[in-house]
Enzyme design. Structure first.
Site, PDB file in Angstrom:
ATOM      1  N   ASP A   1      -0.082  -9.921   8.167  1.00 28.78           N
ATOM      2  CA  ASP A   1      -0.091  -9.167   6.911  1.00 28.78           C
ATOM      3  C   ASP A   1       0.884  -8.011   7.111  1.00 28.78           C
ATOM      4  O   ASP A   1       0.503  -6.852   7.134  1.00 28.78           O
ATOM      5  CB  ASP A   1      -1.514  -8.675   6.611  1.00 28.78           C
ATOM      6  CG  ASP A   1      -1.667  -8.210   5.162  1.00 28.78           C
ATOM      7  OD1 ASP A   1      -0.634  -8.126   4.469  1.00 28.78           O
ATOM      8  OD2 ASP A   1      -2.800  -7.917   4.739  1.00 28.78           O
TER       9      ASP A   1
ATOM     10  N   GLU B   1       6.191 -12.229   0.021  1.00 28.34           N
ATOM     11  CA  GLU B   1       6.423 -11.241  -1.034  1.00 28.34           C
ATOM     12  C   GLU B   1       7.684 -10.465  -0.703  1.00 28.34           C
ATOM     13  O   GLU B   1       7.696  -9.667   0.228  1.00 28.34           O
ATOM     14  CB  GLU B   1       5.227 -10.293  -1.114  1.00 28.34           C
ATOM     15  CG  GLU B   1       3.918 -10.998  -1.350  1.00 28.34           C
ATOM     16  CD  GLU B   1       2.754 -10.208  -0.785  1.00 28.34           C
ATOM     17  OE1 GLU B   1       2.553  -9.055  -1.192  1.00 28.34           O
ATOM     18  OE2 GLU B   1       2.039 -10.727   0.083  1.00 28.34           O
TER      19      GLU B   1
ATOM     20  N   HIS C   1      -0.893  -2.506  -4.484  1.00 25.42           N
ATOM     21  CA  HIS C   1      -0.314  -3.308  -5.561  1.00 25.42           C
ATOM     22  C   HIS C   1      -0.390  -2.634  -6.936  1.00 25.42           C
ATOM     23  O   HIS C   1      -0.737  -3.263  -7.940  1.00 25.42           O
ATOM     24  CB  HIS C   1      -0.988  -4.678  -5.617  1.00 25.42           C
ATOM     25  CG  HIS C   1      -0.722  -5.539  -4.416  1.00 25.42           C
ATOM     26  ND1 HIS C   1       0.393  -5.422  -3.635  1.00 25.42           N
ATOM     27  CD2 HIS C   1      -1.459  -6.553  -3.851  1.00 25.42           C
ATOM     28  CE1 HIS C   1       0.347  -6.317  -2.655  1.00 25.42           C
ATOM     29  NE2 HIS C   1      -0.761  -7.011  -2.750  1.00 25.42           N
TER      30      HIS C   1
ATOM     31  N   HIS D   1       3.514 -12.586  -6.196  1.00 24.85           N
ATOM     32  CA  HIS D   1       2.408 -12.816  -5.259  1.00 24.85           C
ATOM     33  C   HIS D   1       1.859 -14.241  -5.300  1.00 24.85           C
ATOM     34  O   HIS D   1       0.630 -14.420  -5.265  1.00 24.85           O
ATOM     35  CB  HIS D   1       1.306 -11.790  -5.552  1.00 24.85           C
ATOM     36  CG  HIS D   1       0.519 -11.374  -4.362  1.00 24.85           C
ATOM     37  ND1 HIS D   1      -0.418 -12.192  -3.763  1.00 24.85           N
ATOM     38  CD2 HIS D   1       0.516 -10.231  -3.647  1.00 24.85           C
ATOM     39  CE1 HIS D   1      -0.968 -11.546  -2.748  1.00 24.85           C
ATOM     40  NE2 HIS D   1      -0.416 -10.350  -2.657  1.00 24.85           N
TER      41      HIS D   1
ATOM     42  N   ARG E   1       0.803  -1.231   0.000  1.00 24.13           N
ATOM     43  CA  ARG E   1       0.000   0.000   0.000  1.00 24.13           C
ATOM     44  C   ARG E   1       0.831   1.275   0.000  1.00 24.13           C
ATOM     45  O   ARG E   1       1.909   1.328   0.603  1.00 24.13           O
ATOM     46  CB  ARG E   1      -0.909   0.011   1.235  1.00 24.13           C
ATOM     47  CG  ARG E   1      -1.983  -1.052   1.152  1.00 24.13           C
ATOM     48  CD  ARG E   1      -2.831  -1.147   2.405  1.00 24.13           C
ATOM     49  NE  ARG E   1      -3.860  -2.173   2.205  1.00 24.13           N
ATOM     50  CZ  ARG E   1      -3.641  -3.492   2.317  1.00 24.13           C
ATOM     51  NH1 ARG E   1      -2.447  -3.946   2.665  1.00 24.13           N
ATOM     52  NH2 ARG E   1      -4.607  -4.364   2.082  1.00 24.13           N
TER      53      ARG E   1
END
Ligand code: BGC
Length: 379
Positions: free
Chosen positions: A280, A344, A134, A208, A109
């Site tokens: 996350d 990632e 993304h 991803h 983000r």
């Protein structure tokens, strides 16, 4: 009688015809083949199959640079598909939470979908509430990449490139991005990223894939054991935007320095896990000098499969918290809550707005390059 016997010349001609019929087309080698996968915006999309000599096979499309499937042998030598994804291009076009894709220009983000560079503010396409995620509404995961089929496939590899126009999704500069996927004979999926720009811009390319080492669609990833080689992570706020702090993992559920099953602490009462709806977050890798360093290890006991992730930048570990069973994937299997995990490798999220984070600025004349290796093994 003699005219019934084939002459030497006719034998040579017949052999040539037979050889031409049996040998693969010029863009193919036994280690890289190609099949049609559909069209997007009138452009042909292909599904490339890379095969190594150790039982691995990767199918990758030039739409979004998506790894559609990745066959990896388990401890008994039986290959299984360890990435989530779809059987058809139309499913990818309909809805995908970035399954297997190349993410760009900016992975993760950028807060409030804006940033300032050299005194000028750039407003991006917000596609995640007030933020951009993304790369925006149509990031690098949703475009057709050009496949360079002239690359000699000494190792099975696929070279992709994409020219992102100046102003695309709000980002400055015409950016030429190149991604090379290589499946090595030592069971590594290697990803080499490169980029150049004609105006100063920001860049954070990543990949991803949602991994499930027991096999895509075979259940959740909570018993996968994870090691993250990081003493610190970048905390987030309730909108999943990094706060700018680098915080120690010591004594928190973010401490994966010793391999720990993902499910053990994911439900702990912890503000960071609440904000992320699980894991996350971005971890600050403990680097061991320039070049590739070990970022993560994952092990799944029933299959015996393991991945090591080696990379140059940081790493985002996402535990598939937004998967809810609505994405029906390969073989008709629905992907439920936390049935895939993403590792990632990338720069820190929202770096363009966090002056204390390492810079993600790319300027004309500079060449961006980074590498990530997903190394598979069994035990
Ligand atoms: C992000 C998640 C996001 C997901 C999209 C991950 O990389 O960290 O917050 O929801 O991608 O599928």
């Amino acid at each position: 009688m003699t005219q019934c016997l084939p002459t030497f010349a006719s034998l040579v001609a017949a052999a040539a015809i037979l050889f031409a019929a049996c040998s693969p087309a010029s863009h193919e080698t036994p280690r890289r083949t190609r099949a049609p996968f559909g069209t997007v915006d009138g452009k042909e999309v292909f599904l490339y199959t890379l095969r190594n000599r150790s039982g691995m096979e990767a199918r990758i499309t030039n739409y979004g640079g998506i790894v559609v499937s990745l066959l990896v042998p388990d401890k008994a030598g039986t290959p299984g598909d360890v990435v989530l994804g779809y059987d058809s291009l139309s499913s990818y076009l309909k809805a995908t939470p970035y399954f297997g894709a190349i993410v760009g220009r900016y992975g993760n983000r950028i807060g409030k979908a804006r940033f300032t560079l050299d005194g000028k503010e750039y407003v991006l396409n917000a596609n995640d509430g007030p933020n951009t995620l993304h790369g925006g509404a149509r990031g690098f995961d949703k475009v057709v990449w050009e496949a360079d089929e002239t690359t000699p496939a000494t190792e099975p590899s696929l070279s992709l490139s994409y020219l992102s126009r100046d102003g695309e999704e709000g980002y400055p500069g015409a950016l030429r991005a190149a991604v090379v996927y290589t499946l090595t004979d030592s069971n590594e999926l290697r990803i080499d990223y490169a980029a150049t720009t004609d105006r100063p811009t920001v860049l954070n390319l990543t990949h991803h894939s949602y991994f499930n080492l027991a096999g895509a669609g075979s259940g959740d990833i909570l018993s996968h054991e994870l090691m993250l080689n990081a003493d610190r992570f970048t905390p987030i706020d309730s909108g999943l935007i990094t706060t700018g702090e680098l915080r120690s993992v010591e004594g928190t559920p973010m401490d994966f320095r010793v391999p720990t099953a993902i499910g053990v602490r994911i439900g702990a009462s912890d503000e960071q896990l609440r904000f992320g709806r699980g894991y996350d977050h971005n971890w600050v890798l403990n680097r061991t000098g320039a070049g590739l360093s070990l970022a993560a290890r994952v092990f799944e006991r029933t299959s015996g499969r393991a991945i090591e992730v080696w990379t140059t930048p940081g790493i985002q570990f996402y535990s598939g918290n937004f998967l809810d069973g609505t994405n029906v994937g390969k073989g008709g299997k629905a992907y439920a809550y936390r049935t895939g995990l993403c590792l990632e490798t990338q720069h820190f999220p929202d770096s363009p707005n966090k002056p204390s984070f390492p810079s993600t600025v790319l300027r004309p004349g500079e060449k961006f390059a980074s590498t990530t290796v997903y190394k598979f093994s069994t035990r």
